[in-house]
Enzyme design. Structure first.
Site, PDB file in Angstrom:
ATOM      1  N   GLY A 137      35.102  39.460  27.149  1.00 11.46           N
ATOM      2  CA  GLY A 137      36.463  39.914  27.377  1.00 11.46           C
ATOM      3  C   GLY A 137      37.336  38.744  27.761  1.00 11.46           C
ATOM      4  O   GLY A 137      36.879  37.600  27.829  1.00 11.46           O
ATOM      5  N   VAL A 142      29.604  39.226  29.663  1.00 12.09           N
ATOM      6  CA  VAL A 142      28.551  40.029  30.284  1.00 12.09           C
ATOM      7  C   VAL A 142      27.223  39.785  29.569  1.00 12.09           C
ATOM      8  O   VAL A 142      27.157  39.821  28.334  1.00 12.09           O
ATOM      9  CB  VAL A 142      28.888  41.533  30.234  1.00 12.09           C
ATOM     10  CG1 VAL A 142      27.801  42.358  30.931  1.00 12.09           C
ATOM     11  CG2 VAL A 142      30.229  41.795  30.903  1.00 12.09           C
ATOM     12  N   ASP A 251      43.199  50.804  36.262  1.00 14.67           N
ATOM     13  CA  ASP A 251      42.940  50.585  34.831  1.00 14.67           C
ATOM     14  C   ASP A 251      42.010  51.650  34.273  1.00 14.67           C
ATOM     15  O   ASP A 251      41.024  51.354  33.595  1.00 14.67           O
ATOM     16  CB  ASP A 251      42.348  49.190  34.601  1.00 14.67           C
ATOM     17  CG  ASP A 251      42.487  48.736  33.146  1.00 14.67           C
ATOM     18  OD1 ASP A 251      43.303  49.326  32.417  1.00 14.67           O
ATOM     19  OD2 ASP A 251      41.768  47.807  32.733  1.00 14.67           O
TER      20      ASP A 251
END
Length: 453
Positions: A137, A142, A251
């Site tokens: 991202g 990750v 979010d």
């Protein structure tokens, strides 16, 4: 000269005996004349000199080997000390000492917040092998890892911004959150320039994938959608009202709702989350969020309240009801906003024209209308008119019915879902563009800086 007996045969009848003489090695001359053998000039000097240089060569080579070994050992020692000092620097820089104090004081349970060493996480992720990447991202990467105790985890690299004390304080609070529908933070590593966060591993992707990507193996039934909506609402109610200090997620969207091995909802990505004091009514911050989910009131005032999370949840409810994306491209120059479209359909009494066919076919009309009315209330432009997450949770539980949670049919469904072996990895791409505008009058440090899983 050196002489020795030798038989000399002139013919078969004439045999005589004599001596054969030779000058010694290193001498030349007539060996049969006494004193004629003389030493060959420079022979002995060159021999001694060659032996001397051979010895010098051997000693030089040995010395060079010892020197190289010494330099290598010195390099290893110095490098080890530099790495150690570098780790200590990053550890202090990222608030490691403060976090350790919090852990040792009992303020945080060690079982819930662990300080991992870089060595442990390198071993878990095979030195952050590219094949272990679950997703990337804008704020981090990750990796899938396995700890020595056999637990599968998600290890995330991210950047710390802001004051260390605020980051550590919020990390400590988040580490104490223990809710079955919130992704669990296991710990962190502060020995690297970019700190690492360690989460529990959630195997079955996110809600967005199952709603908008066709999946014949696991169709999103109405009962599943209603259960997932109730679980998300319960998690937000916990964050807003039950946690030791209120937490605004900021979010909420379908890509941030992960699904575990039994397809239960797990709220994730606290990258823009905020800890607020109990008496606070709002936060004034830089406007951040995702188009399609962003509270219009927050966008215009830069003041985020718990009702801003409620608005975003209303968009997710509309997604669950319609199966439509928050932003749909009508043409290359025009996009349709689901929240506005859904509200208009409710006002024009044309809801069932946009309801997902799978929902309309399996769901009871009364239940569908109940959830639709709740979503409509969550999408009120005036934040004060929106319900709280506690009210939303209670209403969804009422719609599901008192016996829904534990009936045999649902238990059977969850067991069957758990047996499905094929699953999709975390989705870490930003499905929708994010925005940021304005300058905050007072900026608050995020709980965890991370992107979509």
């Amino acid at each position: 000269s050196d002489c020795y007996d030798s038989n000399v045969t002139a013919s078969s009848q004439n045999k005589t005996s004599g001596q054969r003489c030779e000058c010694p090695f290193g001498y030349s001359g007539d060996p049969y004349i006494a004193g004629s053998c003389t030493a060959i000039p420079r022979f002995y000097g060159e021999t001694i000199r060659s032996k001397k240089w051979a010895l010098v060569g051997v000693l030089s080579s040995l010395g060079s080997i010892i020197l190289l070994f010494g330099l290598w050992w010195l390099y290893k020692v110095v490098r080890k000390r530099m790495i150690k000092k570098r780790k200590e620097k990053f550890f202090k820089q990222h608030g490691g000492l403060l976090l350790q104090q919090r852990l040792s004081s009992g303020e945080v349970s060690v079982d819930r917040a662990i300080l991992f060493s870089l060595k442990d996480l390198e071993r878990a992720t095979d030195n952050f092998n590219i094949n272990r990447v679950l997703g990337k991202g804008g704020q981090g990467t990750v990796y899938k890892g396995m700890l020595v105790d056999g637990r599968t985890v998600a290890v995330k690299k991210f950047k710390v911004q802001g004051k260390v004390e605020e980051f550590i304080n919020e990390f400590v609070i988040l580490s104490q959150i223990n809710h079955r529908n919130v992704v669990k933070l296991l710990g962190c590593c502060l020995e690297t320039e970019i700190p690492l966060l360690v989460y529990e591993f959630i195997p079955n992707g996110n809600l967005f994938q199952y709603l908008h990507d066709q999946n014949e193996d696991l169709p999103m039934t109405w009962d599943m959608r209603l259960r997932i909506a109730t679980e998300i609402a319960g998690a937000l109610f916990y964050l807003h009202s039950v946690a030791s200090q209120p937490i605004y997620h900021r979010d909420i969207k379908s890509t941030n709702i992960l699904l575990d091995e039994k397809y239960r909802a797990k709220v994730a990505d606290f990258g823009t989350s905020r800890i607020v004091s109990i008496e606070a009514t709002h936060l004034t911050t830089v406007v951040q969020g995702t188009f399609g989910y962003l509270d219009p009131e927050y966008f215009h005032t830069s003041q985020f309240t718990e009702k801003s999370d409620v608005y975003s949840f209303g968009v997710v409810l509309a997604e669950l009801l319609t199966g439509r994306k928050p932003i749909s491209l009508v043409s290359s120059e025009e996009a349709k906003n689901l929240a506005s479209y859904f509200a208009l359909s409710m006002e024009e009494d044309s809801l069932f024209e946009i309801i997902d066919k799978r929902v309309a076919k399996k769901g009871e009309k009364e239940h569908i209308m109940g959830v639709a009315n709740l979503a409509y209330r969550c999408l009120e432009l005036n934040g004060k008119k929106r319900p709280t997450m506690k009210e939303v949770t209670l209403e969804l539980e009422r719609i599901r019915g008192p016996d829904k949670k534990f009936n045999a049919q649902q238990n059977h469904e969850e067991i069957e879902l758990a047996r499905i072996e094929d699953y999709q990895p975390y989705s870490t791409s930003n499905t929708f563009p994010t925005l940021s505008r304005g300058s905050p009058s007072s900026e608050v440090m995020p709980v965890l800086t991370s992107d979509n899983w």
